[in-house]
Scaffold this active site. Structure first.
Site, PDB file in Angstrom:
ATOM      1  N   SER A   1     -92.554 -24.951  15.743  1.00 32.43           N
ATOM      2  CA  SER A   1     -92.378 -24.374  17.406  1.00 32.43           C
ATOM      3  C   SER A   1     -93.867 -24.751  17.932  1.00 32.43           C
ATOM      4  CB  SER A   1     -92.237 -22.887  17.065  1.00 32.43           C
ATOM      5  OG  SER A   1     -92.412 -22.229  18.112  1.00 32.43           O
ATOM      6  N   GLY A   2     -93.589 -25.181  19.198  1.00 39.06           N
ATOM      7  CA  GLY A   2     -94.745 -25.376  19.994  1.00 39.06           C
ATOM      8  C   GLY A   2     -95.371 -23.804  20.373  1.00 39.06           C
ATOM      9  N   SER A   3     -94.709 -23.021  21.054  1.00 39.72           N
ATOM     10  CA  SER A   3     -95.483 -21.772  21.290  1.00 39.72           C
ATOM     11  C   SER A   3     -96.075 -21.018  20.259  1.00 39.72           C
ATOM     12  CB  SER A   3     -94.507 -20.987  22.047  1.00 39.72           C
ATOM     13  OG  SER A   3     -93.315 -20.408  21.350  1.00 39.72           O
ATOM     14  N   GLY A  55     -92.246 -25.290  23.616  1.00 37.89           N
ATOM     15  CA  GLY A  55     -92.816 -26.373  23.323  1.00 37.89           C
ATOM     16  C   GLY A  55     -91.951 -27.667  22.790  1.00 37.89           C
ATOM     17  N   THR A  56     -90.705 -27.142  21.908  1.00 41.31           N
ATOM     18  CA  THR A  56     -90.034 -27.977  21.464  1.00 41.31           C
ATOM     19  C   THR A  56     -88.810 -28.279  22.456  1.00 41.31           C
ATOM     20  OG1 THR A  56     -88.701 -26.147  20.503  1.00 41.31           O
ATOM     21  CG2 THR A  56     -90.014 -27.451  19.102  1.00 41.31           C
TER      22      THR A  56
END
Length: 351
Positions: free
Chosen positions: A96-98, A264-265
């Site tokens: 996960s980006g965040s 982010g994804t």
């Protein structure tokens, strides 16, 4: 003066953070070492044998389903400074980006990685594997985190499906850490403003249910990763400069749950689609803007081939903010707390 926990109380040491509005609750202490030779194996153990931690921190009385949890664990990769396991309402995403932006900020703020002025680099280990981090620190404040997005690709381009009450819906599917349905918000009558949040969640749920009922998806190396869970609404793309684009966006992750950030994804998935359509070149950037006017910047860094797929390499840049430092007291006598999937991994903390 804050009272100490009762002798023998079970406590978790937390740092609450957010990136783009999505709250990530970082678990810094209180959990015993988990079995597993890799962070991915430790994630599997939590998922299969100790899911009580996720439930404790995401549901009442301690949390809400819109949050995420990141458990810091020792890295098994010798190049990584720390490992982390991501827990969300839908389960255990491998990336996960965040959550990565929040975790990278937390390890700096907690001193797990010494914080230095200027730009510094380090590596974290996610369940998906090694993640390179670039942190920019100004006057002691972590102003930006840039992390690698997972290699992303388009699985399906502009398919159609009949959705009850909506009619025919056109969608594409990208993999960027999970399978995403990508839909044009304008075609569905949305402007992607905050007042539409509930309607967006309802619409996305109908589309995702229809896709899940019709077909499944398989990753080129991971194989079957379960039903498609996510949907990303795409607003019109505005070209701000020769190499910079901006688009309103929002991501659905679970019935009733729209992410506060653009994710982010989700941003990586957009880069894959824009590359598939020939709309960006390596070095170009896309800023996705959320219902709450927060944003992440995705940078398209290159491509490579994996079997039949053109895979997009990318990075995601954002800023996390620290919200709170706290110790949560785990009271297994509380009727709202279910300890059956939890007590065997809790470390006792004596006052």
């Amino acid at each position: 003066m804050n009272p100490s926990p009762a002798p023998g109380a079970l406590t978790l040491r937390l740092m609450d953070t957010h990136a783009g509005g999505d709250v990530s609750r970082i678990v810094l202490g209180g959990i015993d070492p988990l079995p597993g030779d890799t962070v991915r194996e430790q994630m599997h153990y939590l998922r299969d044998d100790a899911d009580g931690l996720r439930k404790l921190l995401l549901f009442e009385p301690h949390g809400v389903p819109e949050m995420s949890v990141d458990l810091i664990v020792p890295a098994t990769d010798p190049e990584a400074a720390a490992g982390y396991i991501i827990m969300e309402v839908m389960g255990y995403p491998i990336y996960s980006g965040s959550n990565t932006i929040c975790t990278a900020t937390a390890v700096l703020e907690a001193g797990i990685v010494p914080k230095r002025e200027g730009v510094q680099h380090f590596t974290l280990e996610a369940p998906a594997g090694r993640v390179k981090i670039e942190a920019r620190v100004e006057n002691g404040v972590v102003e930006a985190i840039t992390c690698e997005g997972l290699p992303s690709y388009i699985d399906t381009y502009r398919a159609t499906i009949h959705v009850p009450t909506l009619g025919e819906v056109t969608y594409s599917v990208a993999y960027s850490g999970g399978f995403y349905a990508l839909v044009d918000a304008t075609e569905l009558g949305f402007s992607l403003v905050r007042e539409e949040e509930r309607a967006l969640a309802d619409c996305a749920h109908r589309i995702v249910e229809a896709i899940q009922a019709e077909r499944g998806f398989s990753h080129y190396t991971l194989g079957d990763v379960g039903p498609l869970p996510f949907l990303h609404f795409m607003g019109p793309v505005e070209q701000v400069a020769d190499d910079f684009y901006r688009s309103r966006s929002t991501t659905y992750v679970h019935p009733g749950v729209i992410c506060r950030s653009t994710t982010g994804t989700g941003t990586s998935a957009r880069l894959a689609l824009m590359n598939h359509e020939g709309r960006i070149r390596p070095g170009d950037r896309l800023e996705t803007v959320s219902l709450r006017e927060t944003g992440f910047i995705g940078t398209f860094t290159g491509t490579h081939r994996e079997g039949p797929h053109t895979v997009v390499e990318n990075t995601i840049t954002g800023k996390a903010f620290v919200l709170a430092h706290s110790d949560i007291v785990v009271n297994c006598d509380d009727p709202l707390v279910e300890c059956s999937g939890l007590h065997h991994i809790l470390s006792a903390r004596h006052g």
